[in-house]
Design an enzyme around this catalytic site. Sequence first.
Site, short mmCIF file in Angstrom:
data_model
loop_
_atom_site.label_atom_id
_atom_site.label_comp_id
_atom_site.label_asym_id
_atom_site.label_seq_id
_atom_site.Cartn_x
_atom_site.Cartn_y
_atom_site.Cartn_z
CG ASP A 51 46.46 34.96 36.16
OD1 ASP A 51 46.86 35.20 37.09
OD2 ASP A 51 46.47 33.45 35.38
CG HIS A 52 45.28 40.02 40.78
ND1 HIS A 52 46.52 41.38 40.24
CD2 HIS A 52 44.94 41.31 42.24
CE1 HIS A 52 47.03 42.76 40.34
NE2 HIS A 52 45.38 41.92 41.96
NE ARG A 53 49.37 32.77 36.90
CZ ARG A 53 49.48 32.17 36.61
NH1 ARG A 53 50.29 31.47 36.37
NH2 ARG A 53 48.06 31.47 35.53
#
Length: 483
Positions: free
Chosen positions: A453-455
């Site tokens: 998850d790039h967040r």
Amino acid sequence: MTATMIKEFRLPDLGEGLTESEILSWKVAVGDTVTLNQVIAEVETAKAVVELPSPFAGVVAELHEQPGTVVEVGKPIVSFEVDDAGSSSGRSLPDSGDRSAGAGSAGAPSAGVSVAVETSANGSAATAGVEAVGTPAKREPNLVGYGAVVEHSGRPARRARGHVLAAHSAPPAAPAPIEPAVARLAEGDTSERPRSTPPVRKLARDLGIDLKLVPGTGMGGLITREDVQNFSGATAAAAPAEGRVSEAGAERETRTPIKGVRKFTAAAMVQSAFTAPHVTEFLTVDVTATMELLARLKGNKAFEGYKLTPLTLAAKAVLVALRNNPSLNSRWDDASQEIVQYNYVNLGIAAATPRGLTVPNIKDADRLTLRELSTALTELTDTARAGKTSPSELSGGTISITNIGVFGIDAGTPILNPGEAAIVALGAVRKAPWVVNDQLAVRQVMSLSLSFDHRLVDGEQGSRFLADLGAILADPAMVMTMI
């Protein structure tokens, strides 16, 4: 006179706000005597197959639902006749509308509805009534959302409002029937809605079928899914069916209801794919040293009787690599706008089962030795394949592994398990040409796929984790530099 009471048991919320379950099988029949906590049914939730223990001791009076029926939480599924020495006579029986009015809201624990029946010495019913069970004084924990209930004796229970119903053929003083709705149907009154469950009514709407035309084969005239499908098939057979049947007479398409684990998995994957921005990275590693270590461990007496596989060592490598890269062991809390980093690892293992894909997890896997991890993996996979994984084992995961290599696949782009920051896909171990010390050699190689998850995880953090994992599998001695 012997006082008895009919108690309805409503389907409880079996964990995490599940709204419905399918009755797989009944372990009891009408007339059977059951004890408290005796297993009476096997139901399938969106996550697992669960055995339902009886919250009462008594005699099974009625099974409200047939196997294969999807039931909403809070709906009655079985009635018991239990002793009630303290019940009084002269209570009135409510109509069918009042009978269900005492049901709790979906997802909330429900104590059920009790129907008191005074029985004379010759077994005939003298009076009947309905009362809602009062606030429980004590609960014995059996399953999430319900348990055996000991009722208050200090205050009277509330009585449901209603009126006495009598059969048309009986004199005014005749006893009222327990099931007024069924009695009206027996007399030929079809003005009320046919008895069926919400999923069956939806199926009928989708097929354009009027349920009033469908004969019900279930208990008490209940219309089942099979009744609707059979009626639809009979109607279709009586009409032209161009394009529906092939020249060989076989059906051109097969339809399978979306329910249970398949339905839950589909919803979870859609939520994950369209909520978390996925990034996937790949790394191909020479795992010859790891496979040699695996062979040595299998011959070591300390590991005799333990099932060791490439997954065992890869799982241990993931746990070690997380120590230096904790951002991959976290979740995004949208409600509080916080990043929650776990100080423990519940390691999820994707398991293909006859019921569909499940991802049970090993609690506190980071605290286990290699032998303990091997045992936990064996128990997890055996339980999942047997369809006995509990809801608690399917929740609370922090990072997952999917072993696509067992299917001969080299790499892929796995979708995150909802609420997790990363998932690792292990490819097949293959012999391939590899450059070693500037010389071409045949080595055992594996491709690793990491989705994150790039967040929560920056490209650098994800790349470092994948590099550390690859370094451990390429040279297990590298663990010494990471712990």
